[in-house]
Enzyme design. Structure first.
Site, PDB file in Angstrom:
ATOM      1  N   LYS A 148       0.814  -1.222   0.000  1.00  0.00           N
ATOM      2  CA  LYS A 148       0.000   0.000   0.000  1.00  0.00           C
ATOM      3  C   LYS A 148       0.846   1.270   0.000  1.00  0.00           C
ATOM      4  O   LYS A 148       0.460   2.268  -0.608  1.00  0.00           O
ATOM      5  CB  LYS A 148      -0.948   0.007   1.201  1.00  0.00           C
ATOM      6  CG  LYS A 148      -2.131  -0.939   1.031  1.00  0.00           C
ATOM      7  CD  LYS A 148      -3.128  -0.756   2.162  1.00  0.00           C
ATOM      8  CE  LYS A 148      -4.391  -1.560   1.901  1.00  0.00           C
ATOM      9  NZ  LYS A 148      -5.437  -1.310   2.870  1.00  0.00           N
TER      10      LYS A 148
ATOM     11  N   ASP B 247     -10.152   3.133   1.175  1.00  0.00           N
ATOM     12  CA  ASP B 247     -10.373   2.562   2.513  1.00  0.00           C
ATOM     13  C   ASP B 247     -11.192   3.505   3.402  1.00  0.00           C
ATOM     14  O   ASP B 247     -12.047   3.059   4.175  1.00  0.00           O
ATOM     15  CB  ASP B 247      -9.033   2.249   3.200  1.00  0.00           C
ATOM     16  CG  ASP B 247      -8.452   0.914   2.759  1.00  0.00           C
ATOM     17  OD1 ASP B 247      -9.201   0.076   2.217  1.00  0.00           O
ATOM     18  OD2 ASP B 247      -7.235   0.709   2.944  1.00  0.00           O
TER      19      ASP B 247
HETATM   20  P1  NAP Z   1       0.458  -2.299  10.603  1.00  0.00           P
HETATM   21  O1  NAP Z   1       0.998  -1.177   9.794  1.00  0.00           O
HETATM   22  O2  NAP Z   1       1.253  -3.551  10.744  1.00  0.00           O
HETATM   23  O3  NAP Z   1       0.127  -1.706  12.076  1.00  0.00           O
HETATM   24  C1  NAP Z   1      -0.212  -2.565  13.093  1.00  0.00           C
HETATM   25  C2  NAP Z   1      -0.575  -1.759  14.356  1.00  0.00           C
HETATM   26  O4  NAP Z   1      -1.069  -2.683  15.306  1.00  0.00           O
HETATM   27  C3  NAP Z   1       0.589  -1.028  15.021  1.00  0.00           C
HETATM   28  O5  NAP Z   1       0.133   0.225  15.468  1.00  0.00           O
HETATM   29  C4  NAP Z   1       0.942  -1.956  16.196  1.00  0.00           C
HETATM   30  O6  NAP Z   1       1.482  -1.270  17.302  1.00  0.00           O
HETATM   31  C5  NAP Z   1      -0.420  -2.467  16.559  1.00  0.00           C
HETATM   32  N1  NAP Z   1      -0.407  -3.766  17.273  1.00  0.00           N
HETATM   33  C6  NAP Z   1      -0.140  -4.988  16.748  1.00  0.00           C
HETATM   34  N2  NAP Z   1      -0.299  -5.942  17.698  1.00  0.00           N
HETATM   35  C7  NAP Z   1      -0.708  -5.297  18.834  1.00  0.00           C
HETATM   36  C8  NAP Z   1      -1.060  -5.736  20.154  1.00  0.00           C
HETATM   37  N3  NAP Z   1      -1.014  -7.045  20.487  1.00  0.00           N
HETATM   38  N4  NAP Z   1      -1.445  -4.805  21.046  1.00  0.00           N
HETATM   39  C9  NAP Z   1      -1.508  -3.484  20.717  1.00  0.00           C
HETATM   40  N5  NAP Z   1      -1.180  -3.019  19.490  1.00  0.00           N
HETATM   41  C10 NAP Z   1      -0.786  -3.905  18.560  1.00  0.00           C
HETATM   42  O7  NAP Z   1      -0.976  -2.775  10.048  1.00  0.00           O
HETATM   43  P2  NAP Z   1      -2.036  -1.936   9.154  1.00  0.00           P
HETATM   44  O8  NAP Z   1      -1.705  -2.090   7.724  1.00  0.00           O
HETATM   45  O9  NAP Z   1      -2.152  -0.568   9.704  1.00  0.00           O
HETATM   46  O10 NAP Z   1      -3.378  -2.795   9.413  1.00  0.00           O
HETATM   47  C11 NAP Z   1      -3.955  -2.899  10.703  1.00  0.00           C
HETATM   48  C12 NAP Z   1      -5.142  -3.858  10.658  1.00  0.00           C
HETATM   49  O11 NAP Z   1      -6.226  -3.288   9.915  1.00  0.00           O
HETATM   50  C13 NAP Z   1      -4.836  -5.197   9.995  1.00  0.00           C
HETATM   51  O12 NAP Z   1      -5.412  -6.225  10.780  1.00  0.00           O
HETATM   52  C14 NAP Z   1      -5.520  -5.082   8.644  1.00  0.00           C
HETATM   53  O13 NAP Z   1      -5.905  -6.361   8.135  1.00  0.00           O
HETATM   54  C15 NAP Z   1      -6.730  -4.246   9.001  1.00  0.00           C
HETATM   55  N6  NAP Z   1      -7.338  -3.553   7.844  1.00  0.00           N
HETATM   56  C16 NAP Z   1      -8.627  -3.864   7.528  1.00  0.00           C
HETATM   57  C17 NAP Z   1      -9.248  -3.214   6.472  1.00  0.00           C
HETATM   58  C18 NAP Z   1     -10.683  -3.549   6.137  1.00  0.00           C
HETATM   59  O14 NAP Z   1     -11.136  -3.211   5.029  1.00  0.00           O
HETATM   60  N7  NAP Z   1     -11.432  -4.144   7.048  1.00  0.00           N
HETATM   61  C19 NAP Z   1      -8.543  -2.262   5.711  1.00  0.00           C
HETATM   62  C20 NAP Z   1      -7.224  -1.964   6.069  1.00  0.00           C
HETATM   63  C21 NAP Z   1      -6.636  -2.630   7.140  1.00  0.00           C
HETATM   64  P3  NAP Z   1       3.054  -0.891  17.380  1.00  0.00           P
HETATM   65  O15 NAP Z   1       3.237   0.344  16.539  1.00  0.00           O
HETATM   66  O16 NAP Z   1       3.287  -0.637  18.807  1.00  0.00           O
HETATM   67  O17 NAP Z   1       3.803  -2.088  16.848  1.00  0.00           O
END
Ligand code: NAP
Length: 281
Positions: free
Chosen positions: A70, A107
């Site tokens: 992305k 999104d």
């Molecule tokens: P990312 O860049 O990997 O960011 C992950 C975030 O989660 C970080 O802020 C991380 O914190 C936090 N995190 C992970 N494990 C954690 C835990 N156990 N406790 C607290 N915080 C935790 O991921 P992303 O691309 O932003 O995506 C995030 C989620 O949104 C994914 O599950 C993705 O599949 C979902 N999503 C869904 C849609 C939809 O259409 N439904 C669209 C987009 C994304 P740290 O910074 O401290 O590591």
């Protein structure tokens, strides 16, 4: 049936096999009787630019982009929409016949549309919104909410420096909170959105003091596997209205479909039921 006029679109991710987008788009294509196809691609993680170069000139009409491409999708584009620039990420690339590539991000549209469907009456301009997480999804949500007129966005993250980086990159009232101050961040909000990957099957649970939210607050989780995450279950138990990540996924696909195939997806096919069947299977 593939013909000489078939319009091709797809999704690029790595891995991509779990993506529900081919199921959703192909169900719409079939129901609408459109001569088109939507296929998955898994370019190598460090070769996305070459993969996109191979598509320039209109080999395909367009591409949805998912993890981990992305952010890099922005840098390969010749034009970037306001939405994609705000999110610092693209989930949609459109290929023009002259070789130009345009990046967009749907999104945020999906997020707000999911609220309209599952929490009717929610007004993003009425109160602050708290977002858990500071990755691409959180930044995209924050940017979309600000564009929609949200008065204040509170970014709550385990790693405070990442929350501060998101807050610093966006224009508007955006404040960073450590996860330990989540209760403070939840006070007076209109909604709390989980944009972390916690809650995703096998990724650990999120500790969030949802009882600190007003009774009228909406609880939303971007994670949709499982559909009812522990975070949503906690919100429901407290009597809060909830919005799930599957609705967001389906709603972000609608503007992509319109861009690729030139018409609104047909209403008569229940893609949510199809997606749920796949998620449960
Ligand atoms: P990312 O860049 O990997 O960011 C992950 C975030 O989660 C970080 O802020 C991380 O914190 C936090 N995190 C992970 N494990 C954690 C835990 N156990 N406790 C607290 N915080 C935790 O991921 P992303 O691309 O932003 O995506 C995030 C989620 O949104 C994914 O599950 C993705 O599949 C979902 N999503 C869904 C849609 C939809 O259409 N439904 C669209 C987009 C994304 P740290 O910074 O401290 O590591």
């Amino acid at each position: 049936m593939i013909t000489g006029r078939t319009v091709v679109a797809g999704v690029a991710g790595n891995p991509v096999a779990h993506s529900l987008s081919p199921l959703i788009h192909n169900a719409w294509l079939q129901a609408a009787g459109i001569d088109g196809i939507y296929v998955p691609f898994a370019p190598e993680a460090d070769r996305f630019d070459r993969f996109v170069d191979g598509l320039r000139g209109g080999a395909i009409r367009g591409l949805n982009v998912t993890i981990p491409f992305k952010e890099v999708a922005l840098s390969v584009a010749d034009e970037v929409s306001v939405r994609a620039r705000g999110a610092a990420a693209a989930n949609l690339l459109v290929f023009d016949a002259d070789g130009r590539v345009t990046a967009d991000n749907t999104d945020g549209i999906g997020l707000l549309a999911a609220f309209r469907v599952q929490a009717p009456g929610f007004d993003p301009t009425a109160a602050p919104v708290a977002i858990l997480g500071a990755g691409g999804a959180a930044r995209g949500a924050a940017s979309a909410l600000l564009l929609a007129g949200c008065p204040e966005v509170r970014i709550v993250n385990r790693t405070l420096a990442r929350a501060e980086a998101v807050a610093g990159a966006l224009h508007g009232q955006v404040f960073a909170y450590p996860i330990g101050a989540a209760g403070e961040a939840f006070a007076g909000v209109g909604a709390v959105i989980n944009a972390t990957s916690a809650g995703l099957s096998g990724q650990g649970e999120l500790e969030a003091p949802l009882e600190a939210t007003p009774e009228t607050a909406v609880v939303m989780d971007m994670v949709y596997k499982p559909l009812e995450t522990p975070f949503l279950a906690q919100g429901r138990k407290l009597g809060r209205r909830t919005v799930d990540g599957l609705e967001m996924l389906i709603r972000q696909a609608i503007p992509s479909f319109e861009t690729f195939f030139g018409r609104t997806p047909p209403g008569e096919v229940d893609v949510r039921a199809l997606a749920l069947k796949t998620l449960e299977g």
